[in-house]
Design a protein around this motif. Structure first.
Motif, PDB file in Angstrom:
ATOM      1  N   LEU A 104       0.816  -1.228   0.000  1.00  0.00           N
ATOM      2  CA  LEU A 104       0.000   0.000   0.000  1.00  0.00           C
ATOM      3  C   LEU A 104       0.847   1.274   0.000  1.00  0.00           C
ATOM      4  CD1 LEU A 104      -2.892  -0.764   2.542  1.00  0.00           C
ATOM      5  CD2 LEU A 104      -3.194   0.056   0.193  1.00  0.00           C
ATOM      6  N   GLU A 105       2.048   1.165   0.568  1.00  0.00           N
ATOM      7  CA  GLU A 105       2.891   2.348   0.819  1.00  0.00           C
ATOM      8  C   GLU A 105       3.047   3.283  -0.393  1.00  0.00           C
ATOM      9  OE1 GLU A 105       7.084   3.276   3.154  1.00  0.00           O
ATOM     10  OE2 GLU A 105       6.719   1.289   2.301  1.00  0.00           O
ATOM     11  N   VAL A 115      -7.227   5.187  -4.338  1.00  0.00           N
ATOM     12  CA  VAL A 115      -6.142   4.261  -4.005  1.00  0.00           C
ATOM     13  C   VAL A 115      -6.370   2.905  -4.681  1.00  0.00           C
ATOM     14  CG1 VAL A 115      -5.057   2.938  -2.124  1.00  0.00           C
ATOM     15  CG2 VAL A 115      -5.528   5.376  -1.812  1.00  0.00           C
ATOM     16  N   MET A 164      -7.339   3.101   6.916  1.00  0.00           N
ATOM     17  CA  MET A 164      -6.150   2.307   6.569  1.00  0.00           C
ATOM     18  C   MET A 164      -6.490   0.812   6.627  1.00  0.00           C
ATOM     19  SD  MET A 164      -3.086   3.101   5.674  1.00  0.00           S
ATOM     20  CE  MET A 164      -1.956   1.899   5.008  1.00  0.00           C
ATOM     21  N   VAL A 219      -3.905   9.245   7.772  1.00  0.00           N
ATOM     22  CA  VAL A 219      -5.092   8.458   7.429  1.00  0.00           C
ATOM     23  C   VAL A 219      -5.654   7.822   8.709  1.00  0.00           C
ATOM     24  CG1 VAL A 219      -5.962   6.527   6.044  1.00  0.00           C
ATOM     25  CG2 VAL A 219      -4.105   7.957   5.167  1.00  0.00           C
ATOM     26  N   LEU A 263      -8.561  -0.349   3.687  1.00  0.00           N
ATOM     27  CA  LEU A 263      -7.701  -0.586   2.516  1.00  0.00           C
ATOM     28  C   LEU A 263      -6.924  -1.894   2.668  1.00  0.00           C
ATOM     29  CD1 LEU A 263      -6.480   3.076   1.942  1.00  0.00           C
ATOM     30  CD2 LEU A 263      -7.809   1.712   0.308  1.00  0.00           C
ATOM     31  N   ILE A 267      -0.061   5.782  -0.842  1.00  0.00           N
ATOM     32  CA  ILE A 267      -0.561   6.665   0.232  1.00  0.00           C
ATOM     33  C   ILE A 267       0.600   7.529   0.695  1.00  0.00           C
ATOM     34  CG2 ILE A 267      -1.665   6.747   2.495  1.00  0.00           C
ATOM     35  CD1 ILE A 267      -2.773   3.938   1.904  1.00  0.00           C
ATOM     36  N   LYS A 268       0.523   8.823   0.412  1.00  0.00           N
ATOM     37  CA  LYS A 268       1.663   9.715   0.673  1.00  0.00           C
ATOM     38  C   LYS A 268       1.984   9.826   2.161  1.00  0.00           C
ATOM     39  CE  LYS A 268       1.158  12.423  -3.540  1.00  0.00           C
ATOM     40  NZ  LYS A 268       0.537  13.602  -4.140  1.00  0.00           N
ATOM     41  N   GLN A 325       0.713   8.005   5.503  1.00  0.00           N
ATOM     42  CA  GLN A 325      -0.167   7.042   6.182  1.00  0.00           C
ATOM     43  C   GLN A 325      -0.599   7.530   7.563  1.00  0.00           C
ATOM     44  OE1 GLN A 325       1.052   2.966   6.283  1.00  0.00           O
ATOM     45  NE2 GLN A 325       1.457   2.846   4.088  1.00  0.00           N
ATOM     46  N   PHE A 370     -11.038   9.100  -1.598  1.00  0.00           N
ATOM     47  CA  PHE A 370      -9.668   8.655  -1.287  1.00  0.00           C
ATOM     48  C   PHE A 370      -9.543   7.139  -1.478  1.00  0.00           C
ATOM     49  CE2 PHE A 370      -6.845   6.883   2.067  1.00  0.00           C
ATOM     50  CZ  PHE A 370      -5.630   7.359   1.583  1.00  0.00           C
TER      51      PHE A 370
END
Length: 448
Positions: free
Chosen positions: A64-65, A123, A79, A74, A82, A68-69, A71, A119
């Protein structure tokens, strides 16, 4: 309850958020399944997602990293939502991607606001377009293993060093498999054949344990719904957790100490082999009052409370309470890191560090030191842990025997004669050996 409240994916997000805030995954799941009006299929999906996300969290977050600028900005539940989507995409082959996307976006919309919905949508669609990182492409071997199996690097290093890379990989592969549902039959009350027949009649798929003579592996529905469970004739216990008491040399008239007894699974197993008429008794200790009450409840449910005496005391201080008392046999099922339980309690891998293991090994030795003076000559101390790390197992056994020349190592023998060809007296069960929890058992006989 709203439709969302019974949605297994939404409930999985709730459960995972609570686990992240300190709840135990197994207890949280049991509670939510009891409270929600879900079909067995939906309960199964929720359970699979919760355990799956925890088991693969490091891998999933690595994937996921890039998308997502920040984390940290969030919200936890977003999180986690996701993470549940990525888990389903990566590990649940039968679930269509469209269903995962639609459900995840709907949960984001219902639980959050329009910004969160956008969002989450962004993603998921970007991941779908770009593709995700494969841990197999990582150059550093320790980091690659860590992110492949979602296990912290210190634990990867310990496994490689202690087990060798081939066995380490086999153990790591196995710990992300679902745990079996196993029960121990109270054979002092009902025969294995009668218990099997009764469970099959209720619709359970029943398989005899290859590990413990009193164990059965159940499929089909939760074991705590069985009539035998409510009647106190079976108890839920991992197959390898049955072995410490099984390997003891119990006679009906013995006085036995269970030094670290809560929640009482092994206490009631020992008590079932004792006779109240012959004054057999197990003295069960635990450091916490509320845990001692669990032992009492367990003993009552399993109809052995006439052979169980409980006391809230730190086993390291046993001399202050039992000055003149000695015991025929002693069980020290020691507090440990629990690394052998990772399949059943997957969050353990993220909570423990090497310093915890080192601190626990000192406590384990201190308990053994304290109870060593309380076992009769020719009596046996059985030492067990639910970890697979040498620091808490082999090293503790070596240190105890070095410090206590009046004790000799004894070969651990189980009813199924597990690992009969091993060269050690102690018995090590790894999660990949029999698809059970990892366990360690050592025994010491007092010779003078």
């Amino acid at each position: 309850m709203s439709k969302l409240d019974n949605n297994p994916r939404s409930l999985a997000v709730t459960a995972l958020t609570r686990v992240k805030n300190g709840a135990y995954s197994n207890l949280q799941l049991n509670q939510m399944i009891d409270q929600a009006n879900m079909s067995q299929r939906d309960a199964g999906l929720m359970t699979t997602i919760v355990y799956g996300v925890i088991q693969h969290r490091m891998t999933i977050d690595y994937q996921l990293e890039p998308f997502i600028k920040n984390q940290k900005k969030v919200a936890d539940w977003v999180m986690i939502l996701l993470e549940t989507a990525v888990y389903q995409m990566q590990y649940l082959e039968r679930v269509p991607k469209r269903a995962i996307f639609d459900e995840s976006i709907q949960i984001a919309k219902t639980r959050g606001h329009e910004g969160i919905r956008r969002f989450v949508t962004g993603v998921l669609h970007q991941m779908d377009r770009v593709g995700i990182n494969d841990p197999a492409d990582i150059d550093d071997p320790i980091k690659r293993q860590s992110l492949t199996y979602s296990v912290p690097e210190w634990l990867i290093s310990a496994f490689n060093e202690q087990l060798g890379e081939k066995k380490a990989n086999s153990v790591l592969e196995s710990i992300n498999h679902p745990a079996n549902q196993s029960v121990r039959v109270a054979t002092d009350q009902i025969s294995m054949a009668d218990a099997t027949a009764a469970l099959e009649e209720e619709g359970y798929k029943v398989t005899p344990s290859q590990v413990s003579a009193a164990g059965l592996v159940l499929g089909g529905k939760p074991a705590n719904q069985a009539k035998l469970f409510h009647d106190g004739q079976i108890t839920i216990q991992d197959e390898s957790a049955m072995l410490p008491a099984e390997s003891m040399h119990i006679k009906p008239d013995m006085m036995i100490l269970d030094a670290c007894s809560a929640p009482g699974g092994k206490t009631v197993q020992i008590a079932g082999q004792l006779s109240a008429e012959e004054r057999g008794q197990v003295v069960a200790l635990d450091i916490h009052d509320h845990k001692v009450r669990l032992v009492q409840q367990n003993a009552k449910r399993m109809h052995v409370d006439d052979r169980v005496v409980t006391q809230a005391i730190d086993a390291r201080k046993i001399q202050t309470v039992f000055e003149d008392q000695t015991f025929d046999e002693i069980l020290v099922d020691a507090p440990c890191s629990g690394i052998g339980l990772v399949r059943r309690k997957p969050e353990i891998r993220y909570e423990k560090q090497l310093k915890d293991v080192q601190a626990l090994s000192k406590i384990q030795l201190a308990i053994l030191d304290a109870v060593a003076q309380k076992v009769k000559i020719n009596g046996i101390i059985t030492y067990s842990t639910c970890t697979i790390l040498n620091q808490e197992n082999r090293d503790v056994v070596s240190a105890f025997l070095a410090d206590h020349p009046n004790f000799e190592s004894q070969r651990v023998v189980t009813d199924r004669d597990l690992k009969a060809d091993r060269t050690t007296d102690y018995l090590e069960i790894y999660p990949d050996d029999y698809d059970t929890d990892g366990f360690f058992i050592g025994q010491f006989k007092r010779v003078r």
